[in-house]
Design a protein around this motif. Structure first.
Motif, PDB file in Angstrom:
ATOM      1  N   THR A 193      -8.849  65.307 -24.786  1.00 62.12           N
ATOM      2  CA  THR A 193      -8.334  64.333 -24.198  1.00 62.12           C
ATOM      3  C   THR A 193      -8.897  63.631 -22.681  1.00 62.12           C
ATOM      4  N   GLY A 194      -9.425  62.722 -22.636  1.00 62.37           N
ATOM      5  CA  GLY A 194     -10.014  62.379 -21.318  1.00 62.37           C
ATOM      6  C   GLY A 194     -11.439  62.557 -21.195  1.00 62.37           C
ATOM      7  N   LEU A 195     -12.028  63.165 -22.176  1.00 64.59           N
ATOM      8  CA  LEU A 195     -13.419  63.532 -22.275  1.00 64.59           C
ATOM      9  C   LEU A 195     -14.396  62.132 -22.745  1.00 64.59           C
ATOM     10  N   ASP A 196     -15.496  62.327 -22.218  1.00 65.45           N
ATOM     11  CA  ASP A 196     -16.464  61.129 -22.986  1.00 65.45           C
ATOM     12  C   ASP A 196     -17.096  61.848 -24.068  1.00 65.45           C
ATOM     13  N   PRO A 197     -17.361  60.963 -25.165  1.00 67.78           N
ATOM     14  CA  PRO A 197     -17.869  61.346 -26.312  1.00 67.78           C
ATOM     15  C   PRO A 197     -18.757  62.493 -26.591  1.00 67.78           C
ATOM     16  N   LYS A 198     -19.670  62.647 -25.610  1.00 68.39           N
ATOM     17  CA  LYS A 198     -20.647  63.787 -25.503  1.00 68.39           C
ATOM     18  C   LYS A 198     -19.814  65.107 -25.264  1.00 68.39           C
ATOM     19  N   ALA A 199     -19.149  65.173 -24.056  1.00 66.27           N
ATOM     20  CA  ALA A 199     -18.197  66.456 -23.708  1.00 66.27           C
ATOM     21  C   ALA A 199     -17.423  66.459 -25.070  1.00 66.27           C
ATOM     22  N   GLN A 200     -16.908  65.775 -25.520  1.00 65.95           N
ATOM     23  CA  GLN A 200     -15.723  66.012 -26.919  1.00 65.95           C
ATOM     24  C   GLN A 200     -16.618  66.634 -27.822  1.00 65.95           C
ATOM     25  N   ASN A 201     -17.770  66.484 -28.182  1.00 66.63           N
ATOM     26  CA  ASN A 201     -18.567  67.093 -29.140  1.00 66.63           C
ATOM     27  C   ASN A 201     -18.807  68.545 -28.550  1.00 66.63           C
ATOM     28  N   GLU A 202     -19.250  68.605 -27.205  1.00 63.79           N
ATOM     29  CA  GLU A 202     -19.652  69.878 -27.175  1.00 63.79           C
ATOM     30  C   GLU A 202     -18.266  70.981 -27.038  1.00 63.79           C
ATOM     31  N   MET A 203     -17.249  70.398 -26.679  1.00 62.81           N
ATOM     32  CA  MET A 203     -16.030  71.127 -26.825  1.00 62.81           C
ATOM     33  C   MET A 203     -15.591  71.543 -28.012  1.00 62.81           C
ATOM     34  N   TYR A 204     -15.857  70.526 -29.185  1.00 60.88           N
ATOM     35  CA  TYR A 204     -15.454  71.180 -30.357  1.00 60.88           C
ATOM     36  C   TYR A 204     -16.384  71.979 -31.014  1.00 60.88           C
ATOM     37  N   GLU A 205     -17.774  71.972 -30.492  1.00 65.56           N
ATOM     38  CA  GLU A 205     -18.441  72.926 -30.777  1.00 65.56           C
ATOM     39  C   GLU A 205     -18.303  74.243 -30.521  1.00 65.56           C
ATOM     40  N   LEU A 206     -17.860  74.129 -28.967  1.00 65.26           N
ATOM     41  CA  LEU A 206     -17.790  75.486 -28.605  1.00 65.26           C
ATOM     42  C   LEU A 206     -16.637  76.107 -29.149  1.00 65.26           C
ATOM     43  N   ILE A 207     -15.397  75.426 -29.509  1.00 63.90           N
ATOM     44  CA  ILE A 207     -14.249  75.847 -30.226  1.00 63.90           C
ATOM     45  C   ILE A 207     -14.717  76.560 -31.459  1.00 63.90           C
ATOM     46  N   ALA A 208     -15.549  75.904 -32.185  1.00 67.23           N
ATOM     47  CA  ALA A 208     -15.979  76.188 -33.428  1.00 67.23           C
ATOM     48  C   ALA A 208     -16.746  77.383 -33.344  1.00 67.23           C
ATOM     49  N   LYS A 209     -17.536  77.538 -32.323  1.00 67.01           N
ATOM     50  CA  LYS A 209     -18.287  78.967 -32.148  1.00 67.01           C
ATOM     51  C   LYS A 209     -17.407  80.036 -31.714  1.00 67.01           C
ATOM     52  N   LEU A 210     -16.371  79.649 -31.286  1.00 66.96           N
ATOM     53  CA  LEU A 210     -15.301  80.908 -30.976  1.00 66.96           C
ATOM     54  C   LEU A 210     -14.503  81.266 -32.264  1.00 66.96           C
ATOM     55  N   ASN A 211     -14.396  80.129 -32.943  1.00 68.80           N
ATOM     56  CA  ASN A 211     -13.741  80.560 -34.398  1.00 68.80           C
ATOM     57  C   ASN A 211     -14.526  81.334 -35.290  1.00 68.80           C
ATOM     58  N   LYS A 212     -15.814  81.236 -35.188  1.00 71.83           N
ATOM     59  CA  LYS A 212     -16.691  82.162 -36.110  1.00 71.83           C
ATOM     60  C   LYS A 212     -16.659  83.413 -35.621  1.00 71.83           C
ATOM     61  N   GLN A 213     -16.662  83.435 -34.155  1.00 74.49           N
ATOM     62  CA  GLN A 213     -16.567  84.843 -33.774  1.00 74.49           C
ATOM     63  C   GLN A 213     -15.233  85.623 -34.068  1.00 74.49           C
ATOM     64  N   GLY A 214     -14.494  84.920 -34.930  1.00 76.68           N
ATOM     65  CA  GLY A 214     -13.089  85.617 -35.255  1.00 76.68           C
ATOM     66  C   GLY A 214     -11.887  85.289 -34.499  1.00 76.68           C
ATOM     67  N   ILE A 215     -11.777  84.615 -33.466  1.00 77.27           N
ATOM     68  CA  ILE A 215     -10.688  84.055 -33.046  1.00 77.27           C
ATOM     69  C   ILE A 215     -10.148  83.047 -33.722  1.00 77.27           C
ATOM     70  N   THR A 216      -8.730  83.298 -33.943  1.00 75.04           N
ATOM     71  CA  THR A 216      -7.875  82.151 -34.735  1.00 75.04           C
ATOM     72  C   THR A 216      -7.660  80.917 -33.493  1.00 75.04           C
ATOM     73  N   ILE A 217      -7.693  79.781 -34.286  1.00 73.38           N
ATOM     74  CA  ILE A 217      -7.472  78.834 -33.363  1.00 73.38           C
ATOM     75  C   ILE A 217      -6.428  77.901 -34.203  1.00 73.38           C
ATOM     76  N   ILE A 218      -5.477  77.367 -33.246  1.00 73.43           N
ATOM     77  CA  ILE A 218      -4.471  76.469 -33.369  1.00 73.43           C
ATOM     78  C   ILE A 218      -4.837  75.245 -32.525  1.00 73.43           C
ATOM     79  N   MET A 219      -5.342  74.102 -33.182  1.00 69.20           N
ATOM     80  CA  MET A 219      -5.358  73.025 -32.231  1.00 69.20           C
ATOM     81  C   MET A 219      -4.599  71.850 -32.669  1.00 69.20           C
ATOM     82  N   VAL A 220      -3.925  71.374 -31.634  1.00 69.49           N
ATOM     83  CA  VAL A 220      -2.935  70.035 -31.676  1.00 69.49           C
ATOM     84  C   VAL A 220      -3.790  69.041 -31.243  1.00 69.49           C
TER      85      VAL A 220
END
Lengths: 167, 281, 238
Positions: free
Chosen positions: C163-190
């Motif tokens: 919320t409140g991030l520009d599209p580029k930052a949004q993408n980066e955030m999503y990629e970062l979360i996906a990366k963490l998920n790949k490392q085995g961290i469970t993600i719950i995103m609202v």
């Protein structure tokens, strides 16, 4: 971490510093160590041949000083005092006369009075100035207790001419 | 002037005033940052009025040690204000206004109707504005103040990280299992203690200034929480020292002098931050 | 795959009314669950329940296999207070370790090390001494994410992280979360960003006043709810 340590030590130092001051009241052994300071103190108060010359203090200092004299009268008993303030007169229901010199503080709201008893025979109002007028009183400090409250009092007092003020 | 100052410092009551003044300034600045950031400044203001009311009650009852009434009443008020402040914002604000004005009115009424000394206006004036009451401390007052200051500082240092976390993000702290409400309570209680202490120094109407100004000044220039806290502590202590010295030398009201010193620092820092452009505001 | 949270027919709400009910889902290690729903659908109540801050009215929420509510790394939505908060990045990230310190007043070496490594992982190690309020929105979110990761490495609960991030930052955030998920961290995103949900999540939980869907993403896309929600969101964006 270092900063915390610094704060802590700073606090400890501060506390030590004042802890000593605060706890020195009852200890007689420390009474002697306090003497040089007390000498300094009374040296600062003395002026013009009076032990305690309140007229040389500014309003704030005078206020604190008079309060201290009310709180710790023992320290001051027998000392000669000079005070300047407004003359007030009060007669209690029993017909006893009270004369005092009222000293306003800097904020002009917290004035304090010292009662005085003139030497010799004097009659009110003939031998007294107008209530409210500025007077200077000299006398010997003493105090008396009435209804569990200590009242400071100047005995053998005299009303003397006011000092010339520079301001 | 230095000679006069040295001479004045041989007066025991001047030394008491100085020690107590600096300790109070230190304590109030520590909590000030948290109170400002948590938007709790108003609680400080409300509590100071409550403390005034409690003081009046104590005076009328004729207690020699007024703290016995003032401290518990103010602490309870702090807890209550915090409770209401948390529920809904408007209700909380109204509650603070209600309690503080009510306490002020009752306090003045009591002091007026049941005068314990011949000089009511003096009593009221000195409780509200501090006037010169800092110069009339007894040894027991000093000891009391030192003990309270030690408690406040110790609590603050020991719980520094928790206070930071609770100030920065209550939701996160709660989620990681930190008892946020307990810490809020702790903050409120310490605030109450500080306000009772500070009443001696600057009077109950000016306490908020003592709590808020150093924090706001420090926040102008410093970027880290620790930096802000340390800076506001230094500002507060220096301003208190300068204020007390000036008021003794020039016979000005102590509380106002300290607050004006704090204000001057604030404007100085504000100008510096405007010129260096470190802050967006 | 071990289960971490099991929710059985739970109803959530307050004394004066149920906010959402019929919640029936399971979160397992390594999942990427996206919780979708409109405003007022009970998302924030569900978050509180998952964090263990709110008790269900009925039904059951269970944290399994040695996992507890306190071990969820939480990325809350930013508050106005925080945007103007004088704190360094390091101080904020370190506060994530707070639950580990217990009664100890200061952070120990291991906790400081953990903070340093987490900041490196999220690419914010060069910001350590910067002031939080001077960072960009994307950087601020990374700082808060690092703080959450300091609290736990098991599960992250992200509340509207872009919320409140520009599209580029949004993408980066999503990629970062996906990366963490790949490392085995469970993600719950609202979120109400269904596109991101569709792109990144493994499971979808769609709630309104009650649970509308729970299951794998691929199944969700076949349902009528999924399709219509996707359509309506697209219309909103258009």
């Amino acid at each position: 971490m270092k900063k915390y340590a610094f704060i802590l030590t700073a606090c400890c130092l501060l506390l030590n510093g004042c802890g000593n001051q605060a706890s020195s009241s009852s200890d007689t052994s420390q009474e002697t160590t306090q003497d040089p300071e007390a000498d300094d103190y009374f040296a600062s108060l003395a002026n013009d041949g009076f032990d305690i010359d309140l007229t040389q203090l500014n309003a704030n200092m005078m206020y604190g000083q008079i309060f201290d004299m009310t709180q710790n009268p023992d320290r001051y008993i027998g000392k000669t005092v000079r005070a300047e303030g407004n003359f007030t007169y009060y007669q209690d229901p029993a017909g006893k006369d009270y004369f005092s010199v009222f000293i306003p503080d800097a904020a002009a709201c917290c004035s304090q009075g010292i009662e005085f008893i003139l030497t010799g025979e004097h009659k009110y109002p003939d031998d007294f100035p107008e209530p409210g007028s500025l007077i200077t009183v000299t006398g010997t400090f003493s105090s008396y207790e009435e209804y569990f409250v200590n009242y400071p009092q100047l005995i053998d007092a005299e009303i003397v001419p006011n000092k010339e003020h520079d301001e | 002037m230095l000679d006069t100052l040295k001479e004045y410092f041989s007066f025991p009551f001047v030394r008491y005033a100085f020690v107590v003044g600096l300790l109070i300034a230190l304590c109030s600045s520590l909590l000030g940052v948290t109170l400002v950031l948590k938007r709790f400044s108003f609680i400080g203001d409300g509590l100071s009025h409550v403390a005034f009311g409690a003081m009046a009650v104590a005076a009328v009852v004729g207690l020699t040690d007024r703290m016995i009434i003032i401290i518990p009443v103010t602490v309870i008020a702090a807890v209550l204000l915090l409770r209401t402040g948390q529920n809904t914002k408007i209700k909380g604000d109204a509650a603070v206004a209600m309690i503080s004005v009510g306490a002020l009115a009752i306090g003045y009424m009591l002091m007026n109707r049941f005068p314990t000394s011949s000089n009511i206006s003096a009593d009221v004036c000195s409780t509200l504005f501090g006037s010169t009451s800092i110069l009339t401390l007894k040894r027991s007052d000093v000891l009391m103040c030192v003990i309270m200051a030690v408690i406040v500082i110790a609590v603050f240092v020991l719980f520094y990280n928790k206070i930071f976390s609770v100030t920065f993000d209550e939701n996160f702290s709660r989620a990681t299992g930190i008892p946020v409400n307990k810490y809020n309570l702790l903050i409120a209680v310490i605030t109450a203690l500080i306000i009772v202490l500070a009443m001696n120094l600057v009077g109950s109407l000016l306490i908020s200034a003592l709590i808020i100004f150093p924090a706001l000044s420090a926040m102008r220039l410093f970027k880290s929480f620790k930096g802000v806290i340390l800076c506001s502590a230094v500002i507060s202590v220096i301003c208190a020292a300068v204020g007390i010295i000036l008021s003794i030398l020039y016979s000005t009201p102590v509380g106002s002098t300290i607050v004006i010193a704090d204000m001057s620092v604030f404007f100085l820092f504000w100008i510096i931050s405007a010129f260096t452009g470190r802050n967006k505001t | 795959m071990s289960e971490q949270i099991i929710c059985r027919n739970a109803a959530l709400g307050y004394e004066d009314g149920i906010v959402t009910e019929g919640l029936d889902f399971t979160v397992s290690t390594g999942d990427y669950l996206c919780i979708l729903g409109e405003n007022g659908s009970g998302k924030s109540t569900l978050i509180k329940a998952l964090l263990g801050l709110k008790h269900q009215v009925s039904g059951e929420i269970k944290w399994c296999s040695g996992f507890s509510a306190g071990e969820i790394g939480y990325l809350p939505q930013q508050t106005p207070v925080q945007r103007d908060f004088p704190a360094s990045v390091k101080e904020i990230v370190q506060s994530g370790c707070l639950s580990k310190t217990g009664l100890r007043p200061f952070y120990n070496k291991e906790e400081k090390k953990l903070c340093a490594s987490t900041m490196k992982l999220l690419g914010i190690d060069d910001l350590a001494d910067k002031c939080y309020r001077e960072l960009s929105g994307g950087q601020q979110q990374r700082v808060l994410l690092a703080r959450a990761l300091c609290a736990t490495r098991k599960m992250l609960l992200l509340d509207e992280p872009v919320t409140g991030l520009d599209p580029k930052a949004q993408n980066e955030m999503y990629e970062l979360i996906a990366k963490l998920n790949k490392q085995g961290i469970t993600i719950i995103m609202v979120s109400h960003d269904i596109h991101a949900a569709v792109q990144y999540a493994s499971h979808i939980l769609h709630i309104s006043k009650k649970q509308l869907f729970f299951g794998k993403k691929s199944d969700y896309l076949k349902t009528s709810i999924g399709k219509s929600f996707l359509d309506s969101e697209e219309n909103n964006h258009a």
